[in-house]
Scaffold this motif. Structure first.
Motif, PDB file in Angstrom:
ATOM      1  N   SER A   1       0.828  -1.188   0.000  1.00  0.00           N
ATOM      2  CA  SER A   1       0.000   0.000   0.000  1.00  0.00           C
ATOM      3  C   SER A   1       0.865   1.241   0.000  1.00  0.00           C
ATOM      4  O   SER A   1       2.048   1.198   0.246  1.00  0.00           O
ATOM      5  CB  SER A   1      -0.910   0.015   1.237  1.00  0.00           C
TER       6      SER A   1
ATOM      7  N   ARG B   1      -3.919   4.949  -0.528  1.00  0.00           N
ATOM      8  CA  ARG B   1      -3.822   4.168  -1.762  1.00  0.00           C
ATOM      9  C   ARG B   1      -5.124   4.223  -2.556  1.00  0.00           C
ATOM     10  O   ARG B   1      -5.119   4.458  -3.778  1.00  0.00           O
ATOM     11  CB  ARG B   1      -3.468   2.723  -1.425  1.00  0.00           C
TER      12      ARG B   1
ATOM     13  N   GLY C   1       2.305   5.790  -7.045  1.00  0.00           N
ATOM     14  CA  GLY C   1       1.920   4.750  -6.104  1.00  0.00           C
ATOM     15  C   GLY C   1       3.074   3.837  -5.750  1.00  0.00           C
ATOM     16  O   GLY C   1       3.279   3.486  -4.581  1.00  0.00           O
TER      17      GLY C   1
END
Length: 446
Positions: free
Chosen positions: A228, A321, A433
């Motif tokens: 995450s 996330r 990310g």
């Protein structure tokens, strides 16, 4: 994510933390009202009333924009070394002096010097504000505070812009110069607020124990999901846990700089809204400028509402996330809608453009939340202002490069351009990310 803190440190919702946010909101409102008043005045004032030619004014602003890309890191490093509050107050006061000077200047050399100074300082104060928020509030309250402050700023800038536009109709040098002076004075008001909060920051810093002395057993090593955005890992060259002093200078932290670049690409939504959409709606789609203006007002109103909502929500930082991918998906869908609009008659095109603006607005506000949280997570306490300043450079860089890319590629290439932009958002989101998965560094042994 686990927060190591003294029980005596104010928590969100407690009177001290609420007071900090109220004072920051008040200062930001005064500051942003002044900014809104002067934003619509500066260019027209110096071209139409003072008599400088447009090219000369643009050159000064371009040089200032380049300097604005270079100043945040040195100023942030200075704030870490000599004190955040003193540097922040000094920067605000210099901006105040600059706008008071604007109200008096009629010589181009002075105008050039003041413009370069103001634009060089403009990019530093937002990251200094974020550092101040990080020092005053704990982890759970920072993003909420930034959302509320952002809502106040947007509302105040909108009100100031409206008033400034009305003042321009008078075509009076005295009125226009007075607006510039009012903006200058607003910076001194905000500087006084920062100085007041700085005294509380010092007091709370004395009450907070050294995180390095915390019991390692108090760290919740399993609190983040593997993979995450909030996941915890340790590796050489990472930012380091808050409070450590072994974090590398920001320019040597390549992972962090890559994160800054990915964040800057995501921030292209800002230039899409301010530069690309107005041109595209009027020239490519054929919408009335009035319709375009109404849709931009919808963006402003919705942004304020979303920021207030986010500012009142608990648990946002635990869903970084999901928020990141929600923002990326909305940006990609926005680009797809813009492709579809070109194949529609005027009536449906207006409706789809309105939907596209709503999706873009939601996406940009969600991305702001993600950006704040990840920047807070990356910044080590010993170099907090330096890292915050570097993180803000992604936004500054896209403000320079973004309009050229969006107008020269997206607008010029039509459907293909929108597809390219959607791919850029998707790739930037994926990179952001992946890089931000290591934003937190465990205090436990590697």
């Amino acid at each position: 994510m686990t927060v190591l803190s003294d029980p005596r440190t104010p928590r969100p919702g407690r009177p001290a933390a609420a007071s900090h946010v109220r004072w920051l909101g008040f200062g930001a409102a005064v500051d942003s009202l002044g900014t809104g008043l002067s934003t619509v005045v500066v260019l027209l004032y110096f071209v139409r009333i003072v008599g400088f030619d447009v090219v000369s004014v643009t050159v000064a602003m371009s040089v200032g924009a380049v300097l604005g890309l270079l100043t945040p890191i040195p100023v942030g490093r200075l704030a870490d070394r000599v004190g955040l509050v003193g540097v922040y107050v000094g920067a605000l006061c210099l901006r105040g002096v600059g706008f008071l000077g604007y109200a008096l200047v009629d010589d181009y050399a002075w105008f050039f010097g003041i413009t370069v100074l103001l634009m060089g300082l403009e990019t530093t104060t937002s990251s200094l504000q974020q550092s101040l928020v990080a020092g005053l509030l704990d982890e759970a309250g920072r993003v909420r505070a930034m959302s509320l402050i952002s809502a106040v700023r947007n509302a105040a800038i909108g009100a100031g812009t409206l008033l400034g536009g009305l003042a321009l109709a008078t075509d009076s040098r005295l009125v226009d110069a007075s607006l510039l002076a009012v903006n200058g004075l607003s910076f001194f008001v905000f500087a006084a607020v920062v100085a007041r909060l700085g005294r509380r920051l010092d007091d709370e810093g004395k009450r907070t124990p050294d995180p390095g002395s915390a019991d390692p057993g108090s760290v919740d090593e399993g609190s983040a999901e593997p993979g995450s955005v909030d996941a915890v890992s340790a590796e050489p060259g990472s930012a380091g846990p808050a409070g450590t002093t072994n974090a590398p200078p920001v320019l040597r932290n390549l992972r962090f700089l890559a994160l800054v670049g990915a964040n800057g690409l995501l921030f292209l939504h800002d230039s899409v809204l301010n530069e690309l959409l107005p041109l595209w709606m009027v020239t490519a789609i054929g919408l009335s400028p009035v319709v375009m203006s109404v849709l931009l007002v919808v963006n402003t109103a919705l942004s304020v509402g979303l920021q207030v909502l986010f500012g009142r929500m608990n648990g946002l930082v635990s869903r970084t996330r999901e928020l990141l991918w929600a923002s990326v998906v909305l940006l990609v869908v926005f680009c797809a809608l813009c492709v579809a609009v070109g194949r529609m008659p005027t009536g449906p095109a207006v409706a789809v453009c309105a939907l596209a603006v709503v999706l873009l607005t939601i996406a940009e506000n969600i991305h702001s939340v993600v950006s704040w949280e990840v920047s807070f997570a990356w910044a080590p306490e010993a170099r907090r202002s330096e890292y915050m300043a570097a993180f803000s450079m992604g936004y500054g860089l896209q403000r320079v490069v973004g309009p050229v890319f969006l107008i020269g590629v997206v607008l010029a290439r039509g459907d293909l351009g929108w597809l390219v932009l959607g791919a850029v958002f998707a790739l930037a989101g994926s990179g952001f990310g992946a890089l931000s998965r290591r934003a937190k560094v465990s205090n436990s042994p590697a």
